[in-house]
Design a protein around this motif. Structure first.
Motif, PDB file in Angstrom:
ATOM      1  N   TYR A  88      28.646  69.410  80.722  1.00  0.00           N
ATOM      2  CA  TYR A  88      29.191  70.731  81.500  1.00  0.00           C
ATOM      3  C   TYR A  88      29.601  71.602  80.850  1.00  0.00           C
ATOM      4  N   ALA A  89      29.756  71.877  80.143  1.00  0.00           N
ATOM      5  CA  ALA A  89      30.230  73.101  79.668  1.00  0.00           C
ATOM      6  C   ALA A  89      29.915  73.366  78.097  1.00  0.00           C
ATOM      7  N   GLY A 135      31.610  79.990  72.034  1.00  0.00           N
ATOM      8  CA  GLY A 135      33.085  80.283  72.270  1.00  0.00           C
ATOM      9  C   GLY A 135      33.530  78.844  73.321  1.00  0.00           C
ATOM     10  N   GLY A 136      33.073  77.786  73.282  1.00  0.00           N
ATOM     11  CA  GLY A 136      33.181  76.941  74.367  1.00  0.00           C
ATOM     12  C   GLY A 136      34.725  76.722  73.576  1.00  0.00           C
ATOM     13  N   ARG A 137      35.392  76.665  74.367  1.00  0.00           N
ATOM     14  CA  ARG A 137      36.950  75.493  74.733  1.00  0.00           C
ATOM     15  C   ARG A 137      37.781  74.808  75.092  1.00  0.00           C
ATOM     16  N   ILE A 138      37.778  73.794  74.777  1.00  0.00           N
ATOM     17  CA  ILE A 138      38.644  72.122  76.035  1.00  0.00           C
ATOM     18  C   ILE A 138      39.860  72.460  75.305  1.00  0.00           C
ATOM     19  N   ASP A 139      41.161  73.102  76.447  1.00  0.00           N
ATOM     20  CA  ASP A 139      42.329  73.291  76.035  1.00  0.00           C
ATOM     21  C   ASP A 139      42.932  71.351  76.892  1.00  0.00           C
ATOM     22  N   ILE A 140      43.424  70.850  76.233  1.00  0.00           N
ATOM     23  CA  ILE A 140      44.496  69.576  77.084  1.00  0.00           C
ATOM     24  C   ILE A 140      46.048  70.228  76.451  1.00  0.00           C
ATOM     25  N   CYS A 153      52.903  65.071  84.178  1.00  0.00           N
ATOM     26  CA  CYS A 153      51.743  66.261  84.195  1.00  0.00           C
ATOM     27  C   CYS A 153      50.947  66.433  83.265  1.00  0.00           C
ATOM     28  N   MET A 154      49.472  65.867  83.483  1.00  0.00           N
ATOM     29  CA  MET A 154      48.256  66.372  82.508  1.00  0.00           C
ATOM     30  C   MET A 154      47.829  67.427  82.953  1.00  0.00           C
ATOM     31  N   MET A 155      46.547  68.014  81.703  1.00  0.00           N
ATOM     32  CA  MET A 155      45.594  68.952  81.972  1.00  0.00           C
ATOM     33  C   MET A 155      44.969  68.462  81.149  1.00  0.00           C
ATOM     34  N   VAL A 156      43.087  69.263  81.920  1.00  0.00           N
ATOM     35  CA  VAL A 156      41.830  69.625  80.855  1.00  0.00           C
ATOM     36  C   VAL A 156      41.641  70.206  81.516  1.00  0.00           C
ATOM     37  N   LYS A 157      40.908  71.005  80.362  1.00  0.00           N
ATOM     38  CA  LYS A 157      40.626  72.731  80.916  1.00  0.00           C
ATOM     39  C   LYS A 157      39.797  73.149  79.723  1.00  0.00           C
ATOM     40  N   ASP A 158      37.845  73.835  80.488  1.00  0.00           N
ATOM     41  CA  ASP A 158      37.705  74.192  79.459  1.00  0.00           C
ATOM     42  C   ASP A 158      37.116  75.589  80.558  1.00  0.00           C
ATOM     43  N   ASN A 159      36.021  75.734  79.359  1.00  0.00           N
ATOM     44  CA  ASN A 159      35.771  77.764  79.799  1.00  0.00           C
ATOM     45  C   ASN A 159      33.788  77.619  80.220  1.00  0.00           C
ATOM     46  N   GLY A 160      33.466  76.733  80.940  1.00  0.00           N
ATOM     47  CA  GLY A 160      32.256  76.223  80.835  1.00  0.00           C
ATOM     48  C   GLY A 160      31.920  77.828  81.799  1.00  0.00           C
TER      49      GLY A 160
END
Length: 379
Positions: free
Chosen positions: A280-281, A288-293, A303-310
């Motif tokens: 979806y992103a 320029g798509g990016r996924i950060d963990i 604490c865990m995090m999954v972030k995109d820039n969609g």
């Protein structure tokens, strides 16, 4: 029957009322008639005994036992034993005082017992009543802990079954994705392109990663936990394959603290968030798509995090958790965490600035050597 066990507080009051009512009828047809003689005195004596027992167990023993249940076995047993013995003496004393003040023959009864025992000490006069009262309160304590631990076991069994069902759904979803012709087609097409370009080294590298990823996915048991480091290795294989498809459109970054790498996490717990970000992103961006963990230890929590820039994250990300949304994987993550850890975990969705979606979760920190054994407190 499910309604009967659904609310522990309601169950306690039902059993408490029924139990002491049953004691009242047993008492009036056996013990009290021997003491009271007349029907009126027998009835009064039984009502007094049942009322004293009801108040003793409700006002004093239940709070003490609830407090003791949260402690270690030795401490719990000590508190339970001390409370039961103390309440036995209190119950005997209160019943004796009631007899002396309610019944006309009460003072004579006390004098006769004092003479028989050869003492005027009030506590020693209570000794003949102590064994029966002790047996009564020990029986109540046995029923209390027996029912409590049965309900705890029943709740844990239900949570385990629910977790198994959710894990099976996650596994089936993963298997379906593995067999998705679109995914396999794009992966094999990328490998074919490398072969045509006589880039045998990269083609072989892609085949190796595809094989390793499929093997890990098929071998992973969703009912078991694995280290975060092992999960990240599998995600790296998956993302390497997707990078072949998206090229420079997909950038991946992981910031994992050293002590977080050995933390135990539910198998495949991050996969739905990564898949959601790509579908979806990244897939809807031209560049320029990016996924950060990110993962770190915060005291007794991971604490865990999954972030995109969609560009298409909703203003209110919680709509993705609605039953009618397409974010089935995110709902699955939330439900699995809830049923595995209860109130000890949290799961949230937030809109990233300036664009994108951030999936955050917080769960108990555990390792192979020190597994998490926490339990939710009961009513």
């Amino acid at each position: 029957m499910n309604w009967f066990f659904a609310d522990r507080n309601r169950l306690f009051w039902i059993l408490q009322a029924v139990g002491w009512l049953g004691f009242f009828f047993l008492h009036i047809f056996s013990v009290s008639t021997l003491f009271g003689g007349s029907y009126e005195d027998a009835l009064t004596y039984s009502v007094t005994s049942a009322t004293v027992g009801f108040l003793t167990t409700t006002l004093f023993m239940r709070p003490a036992f609830r407090f003791a249940r949260a402690l270690g076995p030795v401490t719990m047993l000590s508190i339970v034993s001390a409370t039961t013995v103390l309440m036995t003496l209190v119950m005997s004393a209160v019943k004796a005082v009631a007899i002396m003040n309610i019944f006309a023959s009460g003072p004579a009864w006390l004098a006769a017992r004092s003479s028989k025992l050869g003492t005027d000490n009030f506590l020693l006069v209570l000794v003949p009543d102590t064994p029966s009262n002790l047996f009564l309160l020990l029986s109540w304590a046995g029923f209390y802990f027996g029912i409590t631990y049965y309900l705890t076991l029943r709740a844990e069994t239900e949570r385990a079954l629910q977790s198994a069902r959710l894990a099976d759904q996650a596994q089936l979803k993963m298997l379906r994705y593995q067999l998705n012709p679109h995914f396999l087609f794009n992966t094999l097409n990328a490998i074919s392109t490398l072969v045509l370009e006589k880039d045998g080294r990269h083609a072989n590298d892609m085949l190796t990663k595809l094989s390793a990823f499929l093997r890990y996915s098929l071998d992973s048991d969703p009912l078991q936990k694995t280290t975060l480091a092992e999960e990240l290795r599998a995600l790296s294989l998956y993302l390497d394959i997707e990078r072949t498809r998206f090229g420079d459109r997909l950038c991946f970054n992981a910031e994992i603290d050293d002590d977080a790498r050995m933390a135990m996490v539910p198998s495949l717990i991050l996969q739905p968030a990564i898949e959601n970000a790509i579908k979806y992103a990244i897939a809807r961006m031209e560049a320029g798509g990016r996924i950060d963990i990110a993962a770190k230890r915060d005291g007794d929590a991971l604490c865990m995090m999954v972030k995109d820039n969609g560009p298409e994250a909703p203003q209110n990300p919680d709509v993705l958790l609605a039953e009618t949304s397409t974010g089935v994987g995110l709902v699955n993550m939330r439900d699995r965490l809830h049923h595995l850890y209860g109130d000890a975990c949290s799961f949230s969705l937030e809109r990233s600035e300036p664009t994108g979606l951030c999936v955050s979760m917080r769960l108990p920190f555990e390792t192979r050597e020190e597994p998490w054994t926490g339990m939710r407190k009961s009513a």
